[in-house]
Design a protein around this motif. Structure first.
Motif, PDB file in Angstrom:
ATOM      1  N   VAL A   1       0.799  -1.208  -0.120  1.00 53.51           N
ATOM      2  CA  VAL A   1       0.053   0.028   0.049  1.00 53.51           C
ATOM      3  C   VAL A   1       0.797   1.196  -0.018  1.00 53.51           C
ATOM      4  O   VAL A   1       1.985   1.244   0.650  1.00 53.51           O
ATOM      5  N   ALA A   2       0.745   2.147  -1.064  1.00 50.76           N
ATOM      6  CA  ALA A   2       1.617   3.404  -1.134  1.00 50.76           C
ATOM      7  C   ALA A   2       0.550   4.415  -0.535  1.00 50.76           C
ATOM      8  O   ALA A   2      -0.500   4.700  -1.221  1.00 50.76           O
ATOM      9  N   VAL A   3       0.847   5.136   0.134  1.00 50.00           N
ATOM     10  CA  VAL A   3       0.162   6.432   0.698  1.00 50.00           C
ATOM     11  C   VAL A   3       0.669   7.785   0.128  1.00 50.00           C
ATOM     12  O   VAL A   3       1.779   7.881   0.386  1.00 50.00           O
ATOM     13  N   ALA A   4       0.011   8.323  -0.786  1.00 49.90           N
ATOM     14  CA  ALA A   4       0.344   9.859  -1.227  1.00 49.90           C
ATOM     15  C   ALA A   4       0.326  10.782  -0.184  1.00 49.90           C
ATOM     16  O   ALA A   4      -0.948  11.092   0.196  1.00 49.90           O
ATOM     17  N   LYS A   5       1.529  11.513   0.093  1.00 49.88           N
ATOM     18  CA  LYS A   5       1.426  12.485   1.092  1.00 49.88           C
ATOM     19  C   LYS A   5       2.365  13.287   0.970  1.00 49.88           C
ATOM     20  O   LYS A   5       3.729  12.955   0.689  1.00 49.88           O
ATOM     21  N   GLY A   6       2.234  14.727   0.767  1.00 52.98           N
ATOM     22  CA  GLY A   6       3.500  15.800   0.574  1.00 52.98           C
ATOM     23  C   GLY A   6       4.193  15.549  -0.652  1.00 52.98           C
ATOM     24  O   GLY A   6       5.479  15.751  -0.224  1.00 52.98           O
ATOM     25  N   GLY A   7       3.693  15.044  -1.488  1.00 51.09           N
ATOM     26  CA  GLY A   7       4.614  14.645  -2.781  1.00 51.09           C
ATOM     27  C   GLY A   7       5.327  13.509  -2.648  1.00 51.09           C
ATOM     28  O   GLY A   7       6.290  13.378  -3.611  1.00 51.09           O
ATOM     29  N   ARG A   8       5.081  12.675  -1.864  1.00 52.78           N
ATOM     30  CA  ARG A   8       5.802  11.538  -1.551  1.00 52.78           C
ATOM     31  C   ARG A   8       4.928  10.415  -1.649  1.00 52.78           C
ATOM     32  O   ARG A   8       3.707  10.442  -1.175  1.00 52.78           O
ATOM     33  N   LEU A   9       5.320   9.174  -1.935  1.00 54.31           N
ATOM     34  CA  LEU A   9       4.605   7.874  -1.741  1.00 54.31           C
ATOM     35  C   LEU A   9       5.360   7.290  -0.572  1.00 54.31           C
ATOM     36  O   LEU A   9       6.769   7.038  -0.696  1.00 54.31           O
ATOM     37  N   LEU A  10       4.744   6.965   0.376  1.00 54.06           N
ATOM     38  CA  LEU A  10       5.209   6.234   1.563  1.00 54.06           C
ATOM     39  C   LEU A  10       4.519   4.857   1.427  1.00 54.06           C
ATOM     40  O   LEU A  10       3.248   4.524   1.415  1.00 54.06           O
ATOM     41  N   ILE A  11       5.618   4.071   1.300  1.00 51.78           N
ATOM     42  CA  ILE A  11       5.294   2.616   0.855  1.00 51.78           C
ATOM     43  C   ILE A  11       5.188   1.652   1.859  1.00 51.78           C
ATOM     44  O   ILE A  11       6.370   1.404   2.711  1.00 51.78           O
ATOM     45  N   TYR A  12       4.185   0.921   2.527  1.00 49.69           N
ATOM     46  CA  TYR A  12       3.959  -0.268   3.278  1.00 49.69           C
ATOM     47  C   TYR A  12       3.816  -1.676   2.745  1.00 49.69           C
ATOM     48  O   TYR A  12       3.199  -1.430   1.507  1.00 49.69           O
ATOM     49  N   ASP A  13       4.493  -2.418   3.310  1.00 51.79           N
ATOM     50  CA  ASP A  13       4.479  -3.885   2.619  1.00 51.79           C
ATOM     51  C   ASP A  13       4.312  -4.905   3.991  1.00 51.79           C
ATOM     52  O   ASP A  13       4.903  -4.582   5.074  1.00 51.79           O
ATOM     53  N   VAL A  14       3.860  -6.340   3.659  1.00 50.22           N
ATOM     54  CA  VAL A  14       3.733  -7.534   4.661  1.00 50.22           C
ATOM     55  C   VAL A  14       5.331  -7.977   4.537  1.00 50.22           C
ATOM     56  O   VAL A  14       5.812  -8.294   3.486  1.00 50.22           O
ATOM     57  N   GLY A  15       5.742  -8.437   5.733  1.00 50.70           N
ATOM     58  CA  GLY A  15       7.278  -8.857   5.730  1.00 50.70           C
ATOM     59  C   GLY A  15       7.360  -9.851   6.599  1.00 50.70           C
ATOM     60  O   GLY A  15       8.471 -10.013   7.092  1.00 50.70           O
ATOM     61  N   ASP A  16       6.225 -10.360   7.373  1.00 48.62           N
ATOM     62  CA  ASP A  16       6.422 -11.298   8.142  1.00 48.62           C
ATOM     63  C   ASP A  16       5.451 -12.301   8.362  1.00 48.62           C
ATOM     64  O   ASP A  16       4.611 -12.286   7.544  1.00 48.62           O
ATOM     65  N   GLU A  17       5.555 -13.512   8.880  1.00 45.57           N
ATOM     66  CA  GLU A  17       4.467 -14.624   8.839  1.00 45.57           C
ATOM     67  C   GLU A  17       3.208 -13.942   9.254  1.00 45.57           C
ATOM     68  O   GLU A  17       2.145 -14.687   8.737  1.00 45.57           O
ATOM     69  N   ALA A  18       3.264 -13.129   9.996  1.00 46.14           N
ATOM     70  CA  ALA A  18       1.699 -12.660  10.512  1.00 46.14           C
ATOM     71  C   ALA A  18       1.048 -11.773   9.645  1.00 46.14           C
ATOM     72  O   ALA A  18      -0.034 -11.095   9.984  1.00 46.14           O
ATOM     73  N   ASN A  19       1.854 -11.253   8.353  1.00 47.05           N
ATOM     74  CA  ASN A  19       1.162 -10.569   7.485  1.00 47.05           C
ATOM     75  C   ASN A  19       0.957  -9.118   7.877  1.00 47.05           C
ATOM     76  O   ASN A  19       0.000  -8.475   7.661  1.00 47.05           O
ATOM     77  N   ARG A  20       1.838  -8.714   9.009  1.00 44.78           N
ATOM     78  CA  ARG A  20       1.877  -7.293   9.339  1.00 44.78           C
ATOM     79  C   ARG A  20       2.410  -6.188   8.452  1.00 44.78           C
ATOM     80  O   ARG A  20       3.552  -6.575   8.038  1.00 44.78           O
ATOM     81  N   TYR A  21       1.850  -5.234   8.342  1.00 45.44           N
ATOM     82  CA  TYR A  21       2.367  -4.080   7.453  1.00 45.44           C
ATOM     83  C   TYR A  21       3.408  -3.351   8.007  1.00 45.44           C
ATOM     84  O   TYR A  21       3.352  -2.888   9.326  1.00 45.44           O
TER      85      TYR A  21
END
Length: 256
Positions: A32-52
């Motif tokens: 999920v990429a959140v557009a804010k202040g001219g930037r894309l803040l990118i979040y992803d899942v990276g563990d077995e619990a699927n936490r962002y």
């Protein structure tokens, strides 16, 4: 990084456990990429619990308006498909449903979207002309009397046979590129709306039927595609998951 984002995305992970059995396309979480202040803040899942978790940020690749809800590949993140939003979505009670709607588009892109587009005259010509926004801006004649009459009838038609008869009539009266565009939107947005409404029912939200009333615009195909797919699935349950077969079936209006 913003705790509002991570808290909101944690809810996405939690909701997936409740809705993941609705459709195979809900089994995978996307960045999920959140557009804010001219930037894309990118979040992803990276563990077995699927936490962002926050992974990186980048300048926005194009102007992104407030309120955007989209899915497209992120060049700055190895061209991975992602849901792109602005952060007021985390204040919306059903914002999580919207995120899953965009995840459906991510799956469509991974499975067969580009192969289907390559066969469409309307898409090939737009690409040749450098028109990357054709899916939104195609000059479809929504106020054509034939289109309004036929599509309104299709939206209220209760049988698959009737829907496909009307679809064949639409194919006969519309310019080829307009008919391609109609079916493309029914396939792409109709699939996402169809699954979205199943999610809404599971979570106790009101179903989304936006687009069904005149004056018609692009969202009429969200509603029409979902309606068509509902009847198709009752006839052949595999068509809501085998979306490669679904597109030609919708395009031909083959009847039963």
């Amino acid at each position: 990084m913003d705790s509002k984002h991570t808290d909101g995305l944690q809810r996405v992970s939690e909701i997936q456990k409740v809705i993941g059995d609705i459709h195979p396309f809900l089994e995978e979480l996307f960045p999920v990429a959140v557009a804010k202040g001219g930037r894309l803040l990118i979040y992803d899942v990276g563990d077995e619990a699927n936490r962002y978790a926050f992974v990186t940020d980048s300048a926005v690749p194009m102007p992104i308006p407030q309120g955007v809800r989209a899915a497209f590949p992120l060049e700055c993140y190895n061209n991975r498909m992602a849901c792109v939003v602005t952060d007021e979505i985390f204040n919306e009670p059903d914002g999580v449903v919207t995120i899953f709607h965009e995840f459906i588009h991510c799956r469509q892109a991974e499975v067969c979207e580009y192969a289907i587009k390559a066969k469409l005259t309307v898409a090939r010509e737009a690409e040749a002309n450098g028109d990357s926004m054709w899916e939104i801006n195609h000059p479809f004649r929504y106020k054509s009397p034939d289109f309004e009459r036929l599509y309104e009838a299709m939206l209220s038609e209760g049988t698959l046979r009737g829907i496909e008869r009307i679809h064949r009539e639409l194919k006969g009266v519309l310019p080829h590129r307009d008919y391609e565009y109609l079916v493309w939107q029914e396939w792409k947005e109709g699939v996402a709306r169809f699954i979205e409404n199943r999610i809404r029912r599971r979570l106790g939200f009101t179903e989304n039927h936006n687009g069904r009333r005149r004056p018609f615009g692009r969202t009429v195909f969200y509603a029409g595609g979902a309606h068509y797919l509902q009847k198709l699935e009752a006839h052949n349950t595999s068509l809501s998951t085998n979306i490669e077969r679904l597109f030609p079936r919708m395009f031909e209006g083959s009847g039963v």
